[in-house]
Write a protein that holds these residues in place. Structure first.
Motif, PDB file in Angstrom:
ATOM      1  N   GLU A  28       0.841  -1.211   0.000  1.00 28.22           N
ATOM      2  CA  GLU A  28       0.000   0.000   0.000  1.00 28.22           C
ATOM      3  C   GLU A  28       0.869   1.253   0.000  1.00 28.22           C
ATOM      4  O   GLU A  28       0.647   2.170  -0.779  1.00 28.22           O
ATOM      5  N   SER A 124      -7.894   1.108  -1.840  1.00 23.26           N
ATOM      6  CA  SER A 124      -6.439   0.955  -1.807  1.00 23.26           C
ATOM      7  C   SER A 124      -5.792   1.751  -2.934  1.00 23.26           C
ATOM      8  O   SER A 124      -6.314   1.813  -4.058  1.00 23.26           O
ATOM      9  N   ALA A 133      -7.873   0.415   2.066  1.00 21.79           N
ATOM     10  CA  ALA A 133      -6.738   0.845   2.879  1.00 21.79           C
ATOM     11  C   ALA A 133      -7.293   1.679   4.025  1.00 21.79           C
ATOM     12  O   ALA A 133      -8.419   2.179   3.954  1.00 21.79           O
TER      13      ALA A 133
END
Length: 168
Positions: A28, A124, A133
């Motif tokens: 990420e 994400s 995320a």
């Protein structure tokens, strides 16, 4: 190659599991770098509100424990206070995933409820459909806490990564 393998493994996890998948740290954070492949990582960290079900799904799909010393039977991984389950290796052996129960806050901290963190997730930065995320503010705090818990800002990129996420 590690990034490609991690992204492919994450897509396979997404196809196999219909629950929440929140990508943490490594892959990420790499998406925030000017050149994502400049950010290396050793595993893929996933947070979910159904960690045992995700772990069981992956084991049923050919994933295996990292080694005989790391299984969910190990007392540390059975302790609900421990933040992740035993690490798993992908069927092709190229990727290791850790399924997180929570974020492993510092003991002196009052951890925010997982439900609150999950309510604020965003798509994400990897662009993989169905993968979320942490909200950038939450992720920045988590990155700082994670670094502090292991070796306080030992790696030069730790403060840089907190700043990258804050800028997002």
């Amino acid at each position: 190659m590690g990034h490609l393998a991690a992204e492919a493994a994450l897509r396979r996890v997404r196809e196999a599991f219909d629950g929440r998948l929140v990508l943490l740290k490594g892959l990420e954070i790499a998406a925030y770098y000017p050149v994502p492949t400049d950010r290396d990582f050793g595993d893929v960290d996933l947070l979910t509100d159904e960690p045992e079900r995700l772990q069981a799904t992956l084991l049923a799909r050919g994933w295996s424990y990292l080694d005989d010393a790391h299984t969910d039977d190990e007392p540390a991984y059975q302790d609900p206070r421990f933040h992740h389950l035993a690490p798993l290796r992908s069927p092709d052996g190229a990727v290791v995933i850790e399924v997180h129960r929570d974020l492993g806050w510092l003991t002196a901290m009052t951890a925010p409820p997982l439900a609150e963190l999950l309510a604020r997730t965003v798509p994400s930065a990897t662009g993989i459909d169905g993968v979320e995320a942490l909200d950038p503010a939450d992720h920045a705090v988590y990155l700082a806490v994670h670094s502090w818990r292991h070796r306080p800002f030992f790696r030069p990129q730790d403060p840089l990564e907190v700043a990258l996420v804050i800028e997002a």
